[in-house]
Motif scaffolding. Structure first.
Motif, mmCIF file in Angstrom:
data_model
loop_
_atom_site.group_PDB
_atom_site.id
_atom_site.type_symbol
_atom_site.label_atom_id
_atom_site.label_comp_id
_atom_site.label_asym_id
_atom_site.label_seq_id
_atom_site.Cartn_x
_atom_site.Cartn_y
_atom_site.Cartn_z
ATOM 1 N N PRO A 55 0.028 -4.183 13.692
ATOM 2 C CA PRO A 55 0.056 -2.726 13.839
ATOM 3 C C PRO A 55 1.468 -2.156 13.837
ATOM 4 O O PRO A 55 2.381 -2.697 14.462
ATOM 5 C CB PRO A 55 -0.625 -2.491 15.192
ATOM 6 N N ASN A 56 1.640 -1.066 13.100
ATOM 7 C CA ASN A 56 2.885 -0.299 13.090
ATOM 8 C C ASN A 56 2.566 1.029 13.761
ATOM 9 O O ASN A 56 1.839 1.862 13.206
ATOM 10 C CB ASN A 56 3.359 -0.081 11.652
ATOM 11 N N TRP A 57 3.101 1.234 14.945
ATOM 12 C CA TRP A 57 2.654 2.334 15.806
ATOM 13 C C TRP A 57 3.264 3.663 15.400
ATOM 14 O O TRP A 57 4.432 3.759 15.009
ATOM 15 C CB TRP A 57 2.966 2.022 17.258
ATOM 16 N N PHE A 111 -1.823 3.989 14.448
ATOM 17 C CA PHE A 111 -1.060 2.936 13.804
ATOM 18 C C PHE A 111 -1.608 2.672 12.401
ATOM 19 O O PHE A 111 -2.737 3.021 12.078
ATOM 20 C CB PHE A 111 -1.075 1.635 14.619
ATOM 21 N N TRP A 112 -0.735 2.076 11.598
ATOM 22 C CA TRP A 112 -1.154 1.630 10.275
ATOM 23 C C TRP A 112 -0.867 0.142 10.150
ATOM 24 O O TRP A 112 -0.041 -0.415 10.874
ATOM 25 C CB TRP A 112 -0.448 2.410 9.160
ATOM 26 N N TYR A 113 -1.575 -0.500 9.267
ATOM 27 C CA TYR A 113 -1.288 -1.892 8.963
ATOM 28 C C TYR A 113 -1.639 -2.175 7.517
ATOM 29 O O TYR A 113 -2.402 -1.448 6.893
ATOM 30 C CB TYR A 113 -2.044 -2.846 9.899
ATOM 31 N N PHE A 119 -3.617 -0.599 2.697
ATOM 32 C CA PHE A 119 -2.965 0.023 3.840
ATOM 33 C C PHE A 119 -4.035 0.802 4.602
ATOM 34 O O PHE A 119 -4.760 1.608 4.019
ATOM 35 C CB PHE A 119 -1.848 0.964 3.390
ATOM 36 N N VAL A 120 -4.110 0.532 5.912
ATOM 37 C CA VAL A 120 -5.166 1.112 6.738
ATOM 38 C C VAL A 120 -4.537 1.945 7.849
ATOM 39 O O VAL A 120 -3.533 1.554 8.450
ATOM 40 C CB VAL A 120 -6.051 0.003 7.339
ATOM 41 N N LEU A 121 -5.124 3.110 8.120
ATOM 42 C CA LEU A 121 -4.666 3.997 9.187
ATOM 43 C C LEU A 121 -5.746 4.065 10.264
ATOM 44 O O LEU A 121 -6.922 4.270 9.957
ATOM 45 C CB LEU A 121 -4.382 5.396 8.642
#
Length: 774
Positions: free
Chosen positions: A52-54, A60-62, A72-74
């Motif tokens: 996760p990128n917060w 977050f997206w990953y 790419f998922v939000l």
């Protein structure tokens, strides 16, 4: 059900590989084995890795890898939504038109994105340009190249030597043994200290076996003070290595104490930054030690210091040279006066956690959360900082708190990873919580398996990826009360299994003492014939700060274990006694005698497994690196009738020749322990089998003289041996690692399997095509 039932691909391999028993192995045999290396298997695993990128609001997206490429998922925890971060195919079309290159939505030419605060755009880099994609207007525009390598406050990026302040306005660094700060906006530089000299400088990073030019310090929350130290190495002895090159060699010389030597001492200081002033804490210098190790920044920052929110107090822990005594202290940041709060003394060695320091200062309530194994299990205790007395035990039971992840002072709740709660395997970790008062203990991750947890910055949610060595990961999002918010990913290994791959088998065994449960993994050939006996290879890393298995989570490949199995071996990885992730008494089983190296456990485990699997106990090989190299040579010398072939890589064969803290922590001080009796060269004369030694001659962790001592002893005893050296390599051999692996395969094939390997096979690693940026 026949557990040896073969898949069609595996059956086909049986027909080719075993058509001629005893025949030399071919290049195709090695190619087949190499197909089980992680650089070949990982590309067939889909939807497994979620990082996760917060974003603000705990969104977050990953990026997740799929059979087609990547997505790419939000995720929005508040709305409980999981959706595509953008229209991948549309962006591919727009970017293709704007750049002149052809792109596909499943194989976009970037692996990371960034969102501005409004969340209406994404930014990325592709084709050597910085791009912006407006999600509302569907416009893609090229812009200036983005800033690269931005540091996070309080930490470092890559190999940078600077430490950024919490407000981002200053960066601290070392220059000429003194501490300086740089204004990140104007670039102006200010010298904070002036009396630092060579071997007696500020914030210097050197543990002997590990060193860098980075500054070791901890900024105060208000960015106005720095907690650090002045390190005195003037009486510390030097280590020497020389390069191999045309012309005269280059001497590498640095401070590297050995057991019994004078060691580095640190004088703790607080530095006021706005108007530079050094305040020396009013305690004697401390040994260069921390509660995790002697590398006093092993947690990623200055270990064992904790500021109060208003920066008026600094809590810290002083560790004795032998790790038997810990003193908890609180300093007045303005005067340097120090209050002695409490101390803990243990018979063997103290540690505060594994991968995280499990203590926390709570100045608002004048309390301390402290980690201790005093009841034989690693648990948390609540202390009164005013009296130094225990208020109550927070966690209790036959399990160990491995990592304290979060302390919620408002609700008086701790969140932590605990091991030992699952009956199937004590090494599986679960996220739990408990009240400061010891009540309301709750397991927040009920699913079986090993749980890898990432907490959200806001503290209200966590991403949980759980798996087992033979069970691919499932990743979910939960709130910190344990409620499931949404499912994120379920790994798909169908493409991997279609190649003939299979997972290792977890095993439960009895240790060499005949009563203690131990655990491990066994790797069998995909073409195993139960009617035949197979040589066995034991991969070993004895710890005692870790173990052979490492992570108990799912991975497609664990080193070259399955590759070796495909060459005609059964490979075992047995987690012997003395692993730290269980009880204190379990961890201490080798204290004072590391040279035991869990070898009785390895032998007992292999004998037990031979009753379940077609193992030939007359053909036992063993190999390991570093501590595993030490264990391998010990196995060949101390149990020469059991272990027939060994490969010892970069071993610390005599701890009198290894860094001071390793032996002193786990064997005791030189004055209290017989180091000579533990040294491998003492027993080299007992060698009967085939032994290969390997070492990098520029190894600044385990100096190569460790292996040379064994070489000399073998020659004195008129023993044959094989030696591989890497003239300019450090501890891990770097670009020569594939060469070492090939030599390892060849050695076992020739000396344990009894056939000839292909000549000078070349291992060729490659990148997962889904991660190739074009």
């Amino acid at each position: 059900m026949n557990k040896y039932l073969l898949t069609i691909p595996a059956f086909a391999w049986v027909m080719s590989a075993y058509a001629q028993q005893g025949s030399p192995l071919t290049t195709k045999d090695y190619e087949h084995a190499e197909s089980f290396m992680t650089y070949n298997t990982a590309q067939f695993v889909d939807r497994a890795d979620v990082r996760p990128n917060w974003l603000p609001g705990d969104k977050f997206w990953y990026r997740v890898l799929t059979a087609q490429g990547s997505e790419f998922v939000l995720v929005d925890p508040v709305k409980k939504t999981r959706e595509a971060a953008f229209d991948h195919q549309k962006l591919a079309q727009l970017l293709s038109a704007a750049s002149g290159n052809k792109y596909d939505g499943n194989m976009l030419p970037f692996q990371t994105i960034s969102f501005p605060a409004d969340g209406k755009k994404i930014m990325f880099t592709a084709a050597d340009k910085h791009w912006q994609y407006d999600l509302t207007t569907d416009l893609v525009t090229a812009g200036a190249e983005p800033e690269r390598g931005r540091m996070q406050p309080g930490g470092r990026r890559g190999k940078t030597e600077e430490v950024l302040s919490p407000d981002g306005n200053r960066a601290a660094y070392i220059k000429d043994y003194n501490l300086w700060v740089r204004d990140t906006k104007t670039g102006s530089q200010t010298q904070l200290t002036t009396d630092g000299i060579k071997d007696f400088g500020y914030a210097t990073d050197n543990a002997g076996w590990q060193n860098s030019d980075a500054a070791i310090l901890r900024w105060s929350p208000d960015s106005k003070k720095i907690a650090t130290f002045k390190q005195d190495q003037r009486k510390v002895s030097d280590m020497y290595l020389v390069t191999t090159n045309v012309g005269k060699p280059v001497l590498k010389q640095w401070k590297y104490p050995l057991p019994g030597d004078e060691i580095a001492m640190i004088t703790r200081v607080i530095i006021e930054v706005d108007h530079p002033k050094v305040i020396t804490l009013q305690v004697p210098p401390d040994a260069h030690r921390a509660t995790l190790s002697d590398d006093i920044s092993s947690s990623g920052t200055f270990d064992d210091v904790d500021w109060s929110a208003d920066a008026s107090k600094l809590a810290f822990v002083s560790t004795s040279r032998d790790h038997k005594n810990e003193k908890f202290r609180i300093a007045d940041a303005a005067t340097g006066a120090v209050k002695e709060v409490f101390e803990e003394t243990v018979k063997t060695q103290y540690e505060s956690g594994w991968g995280a320091i499990n203590w926390k200062f709570l100045p608002k309530t004048n309390e301390i959360i402290w980690f201790s194994e005093r009841d034989n299990w690693g648990h948390l205790y609540l202390y009164d900082a005013a009296t130094g007395k225990v208020k109550n035990q927070i966690t209790k039971g036959d399990f160990v708190v491995t990592r304290l992840l979060k302390v919620d002072e408002k609700t008086r709740t701790v969140y932590f990873i605990a091991g030992g709660l699952e009956k199937e395997n004590p090494y599986y970790g679960q996220l739990c919580k408990a009240g400061f008062d010891g009540k309301h203990f709750t397991v927040l991750t009920p699913e079986e398996g090993n749980h890898n947890i990432t907490l959200s910055p806001g503290g209200g949610y966590f991403v949980d990826s759980y798996s087992k060595p033979d069970m691919p990961p499932v990743t979910v999002l939960r709130s910190t009360d344990g409620k499931l918010i949404t499912n994120l990913e379920k790994a798909d290994v169908s493409r991997l299994t279609a190649t003939g791959w299979k997972a290792p088998t977890p095993v439960k065994l009895i240790a060499g003492d005949g009563k203690t449960d131990i655990y491990g993994l066994i790797f069998t050939p995909t073409n195993m014939d139960a009617s035949k006996k197979y040589p066995v290879i034991d991969y070993i890393y004895p710890g005692p700060q870790g173990g052979s298995v490492g992570s108990w989570s799912f991975v497609a490949s664990r080193g070259d274990n399955q590759s070796l199995a495909e060459l005609g071996f059964i490979v075992v990885v047995i987690e012997g006694t003395s692993n730290p992730l269980r009880s204190k008494s379990y961890h201490d089983m080798s204290y004072g005698n590391m040279s035991e190296n869990t070898l009785p456990d390895q032998i007992a485990g292999i004998r037990q497994l031979s009753k379940q699997y077609p193992i030939d106990t007359n053909k036992v090989g063993i190999w390991g690196h570093s501590g595993g190299g030490f264990a391998t040579a010990a196995a060949m010398f101390r149990y020469p009738d059991f272990f027939k072939v060994g490969i010892s890589e970069s071993g610390n064969h005599d701890n009198r020749n290894y860094e001071d803290d390793w032996g002193e922590r786990y064997d005791g001080l030189v004055s209290n322990s017989d180091y000579a009796a533990h040294a491998n060269e003492t027993y080299a004369k007992n060698l009967k089998g085939k032994l290969m030694l390997a070492h990098g001659l520029m190894d600044n962790n385990v100096p190569p003289y460790n292996t040379m001592l064994v070489v000399e002893a073998l020659e004195k005893a008129n023993k044959d041996y094989d030696l591989v050296v890497f003239p300019n390599s450090q501890h891990g051999y770097g670009p020569y690692s594939p060469y070492m692996m090939r030599r390892r395969w060849d050695y076992f094939v020739k000396n344990l399997l009894g056939v000839e390997p292909p000549h000078e096979y070349v291992l060729k690693s490659k990148t997962d095509p889904r991660n190739v940026v074009k």
